[in-house]
Design an enzyme around this catalytic site. Structure first.
Site, short mmCIF file in Angstrom:
data_model
loop_
_atom_site.label_atom_id
_atom_site.label_comp_id
_atom_site.label_asym_id
_atom_site.label_seq_id
_atom_site.Cartn_x
_atom_site.Cartn_y
_atom_site.Cartn_z
N ASN A 70 0.82 -1.22 0.00
CA ASN A 70 0.00 0.00 0.00
C ASN A 70 0.86 1.27 0.00
OD1 ASN A 70 -2.66 1.10 -0.07
ND2 ASN A 70 -2.45 1.69 2.08
N TYR A 129 7.01 0.15 8.32
CA TYR A 129 6.33 1.44 8.08
C TYR A 129 7.36 2.54 7.81
CZ TYR A 129 3.91 5.81 9.26
OH TYR A 129 3.43 7.10 9.23
N1 LIG Z 1 -0.77 10.80 12.49
C1 LIG Z 1 0.55 10.95 12.66
O1 LIG Z 1 1.03 11.23 13.77
C2 LIG Z 1 1.50 10.78 11.51
C3 LIG Z 1 2.88 10.92 11.76
C4 LIG Z 1 3.75 10.76 10.69
C5 LIG Z 1 3.27 10.50 9.42
N2 LIG Z 1 1.95 10.35 9.22
C6 LIG Z 1 1.48 10.06 7.86
O2 LIG Z 1 0.50 11.02 7.51
C7 LIG Z 1 -0.47 10.43 6.63
C8 LIG Z 1 -1.85 10.65 7.17
O3 LIG Z 1 -1.93 10.05 8.46
P1 LIG Z 1 -3.27 10.09 9.32
O4 LIG Z 1 -2.86 10.10 10.75
O5 LIG Z 1 -4.16 11.15 8.81
O6 LIG Z 1 -3.86 8.65 9.01
P2 LIG Z 1 -5.36 8.24 8.69
O7 LIG Z 1 -5.41 6.75 8.78
O8 LIG Z 1 -6.31 9.03 9.50
O9 LIG Z 1 -5.52 8.67 7.18
C9 LIG Z 1 -5.02 7.92 6.13
C10 LIG Z 1 -6.12 7.83 5.10
O10 LIG Z 1 -5.60 7.19 3.94
C11 LIG Z 1 -6.62 6.35 3.42
N3 LIG Z 1 -5.97 5.32 2.61
C12 LIG Z 1 -5.00 4.45 2.99
N4 LIG Z 1 -4.64 3.70 1.96
C13 LIG Z 1 -5.39 4.08 0.90
C14 LIG Z 1 -5.49 3.67 -0.45
N5 LIG Z 1 -4.72 2.69 -0.95
N6 LIG Z 1 -6.35 4.32 -1.27
C15 LIG Z 1 -7.14 5.32 -0.79
N7 LIG Z 1 -7.12 5.74 0.48
C16 LIG Z 1 -6.24 5.12 1.31
C17 LIG Z 1 -7.33 5.81 4.65
O11 LIG Z 1 -8.65 5.38 4.31
C18 LIG Z 1 -7.32 7.01 5.57
O12 LIG Z 1 -8.51 7.78 5.46
C19 LIG Z 1 -0.07 8.96 6.50
O13 LIG Z 1 0.69 8.80 5.33
C20 LIG Z 1 0.79 8.72 7.72
O14 LIG Z 1 1.71 7.68 7.49
C21 LIG Z 1 1.04 10.47 10.23
#
Ligand SMILES: NC(=O)c1ccc[n+]([C@@H]2O[C@H](COP(=O)([O-])OP(=O)(O)OC[C@H]3O[C@@H](n4cnc5c(N)ncnc54)[C@H](O)[C@@H]3O)[C@@H](O)[C@H]2O)c1
Length: 325
Positions: A91, A142
């Site tokens: 993914n 990850y």
């Molecule tokens: N939350 C944090 O503290 C944090 C820290 C570092 C990095 N990140 C990165 O930031 C990004 C957003 O994180 P978040 O906390 O909002 O996560 P989240 O899970 O709330 O949002 C991710 C979204 O991506 C969608 N998704 C995943 N795979 C998909 C696909 N193949 N096609 C379509 N939709 C897809 C999910 O349905 C979800 O709504 C991610 O890439 C995460 O790795 C987050």
């Protein structure tokens, strides 16, 4: 500006969509997300609920001809990536390669803003705040997936002149800002502030994972950044590229430089909102002791500094979100 956000029904993506809309009502934001989360809808002009690497997504992007693609979509659980790495390589890496290769072949290559992560640094030795030039030795699949995509974006700029900014978010937390209590993280999130507040509000016991880390109080130390500050950085990067003409592949930390331990969060919530039950559980796999960032590059280049990211601002805004009626 026409902006596509993958993962725009997620926590961070929905705040970026909101920030873009509030910044300029002429911004046209389009969201691709395989999930449909009701509370996130209404921030974009259009939604496509499917996989971001599917044919229909790619065709939609071709038709939209976006100026910017914000790539937030990913699987995001560090622990799960250790027990099921295939899911993360597929993914987060393979599908992102499909997306990026499609974007680089568009008539007009968009700017890509990528949601990278502190996890690219792994478990930094010495406990000092990490800077962008530090070694990238991710300790979970990850983290590897974020590191590989950063490298992919850098190579795609060198070879195909597709500009990008990779933001290494440290721990995103908090919700909305000011009186906006309609936007926050979906229930059941795995990070500690969400778990503490949800447990407290439901009168359940909160499980603190790991009390034997190499930190002063034995609990993990993290750098918490308000989700609204993270969203603002995307707006500033768009300005930096389009209005100041900086076409390149950049990578920068989004952190505050301040480490907060899990125990400090527990203490703050107890003092401000009342006592709650805590028991202790094992460490989560792939969790480093301390992860704190210096964000000098973001400050110097795009002029970003955190404005909403004290422990109080983060916990209080999240509390408003979780306790809304
Ligand atoms: N939350 C944090 O503290 C944090 C820290 C570092 C990095 N990140 C990165 O930031 C990004 C957003 O994180 P978040 O906390 O909002 O996560 P989240 O899970 O709330 O949002 C991710 C979204 O991506 C969608 N998704 C995943 N795979 C998909 C696909 N193949 N096609 C379509 N939709 C897809 C999910 O349905 C979800 O709504 C991610 O890439 C995460 O790795 C987050």
């Amino acid at each position: 500006m026409k902006i596509v956000i993958t993962g725009g029904c997620g926590y961070i993506g929905s705040h970026i969509a909101r920030a873009l809309r509030l910044q300029n009502s002429k911004n046209e934001v389009f969201v691709i997300d395989r999930e449909r989360r009701e509370h996130t809808l209404g921030n974009a002009a259009g939604y496509l609920h499917t996989d971001f690497a599917s044919k229909s997504s790619l065709m939609w992007i071709t038709e939209l001809e976006p100026d910017v693609v914000v790539h937030c979509a990913a699987d995001t659980m560090v622990g799960e990536s250790v027990t099921d790495p295939a899911k993360y390589y597929w993914n987060n890496i393979s599908k992102t390669e499909t997306l990026m290769t499609h974007l680089k072949d568009l008539k007009r290559k968009p700017l890509v803003l990528f949601s990278s992560s502190a996890s690219v640094y792994g478990n930094p030795v010495g406990g000092q705040a990490v800077v962008e030039t530090d070694l990238k030795l991710p300790i979970s699949p990850y983290g590897v997936s974020k590191h590989v995509v950063e490298r992919m974006l850098s190579d795609y700029f060198d070879a195909y002149q597709m500009p990008s900014v990779s933001f290494r978010y440290f721990n995103a937390a908090g919700a909305g800002i000011a009186d906006q209590i309609d936007l926050g993280q979906a229930a059941g999130a795995s990070h500690i502030i969400a778990r503490i507040l949800e447990a407290k509000l439901a009168n359940k016991t909160f499980t603190l994972n790991g009390t034997d880390y190499a930190t002063p109080d034995g609990t993990c130390i993290r750098d918490y950044v308000h989700v609204w500050d993270i969203a603002r950085a995307h707006l500033q990067a768009i300005d930096w590229v389009f209005n100041k003409g900086n076409y390149c592949a950049a990578a920068m930390n989004l952190g505050t430089g301040t480490g907060i331990s899990n125990q400090q969060i527990i203490n703050y919530v107890r003092e401000k909102y009342g006592d709650f039950l805590v028991d202790t559980g094992p460490r989560r796999p792939g969790d480093p002791d301390r992860l704190v960032a210096r964000a000098d590059v973001a400050r110097a280049i795009i002029g970003w500094t955190p404005e909403h990211s004290t422990l109080e601002q983060i916990v209080d805004s999240a509390w408003k979100w979780y306790s809304r009626v």
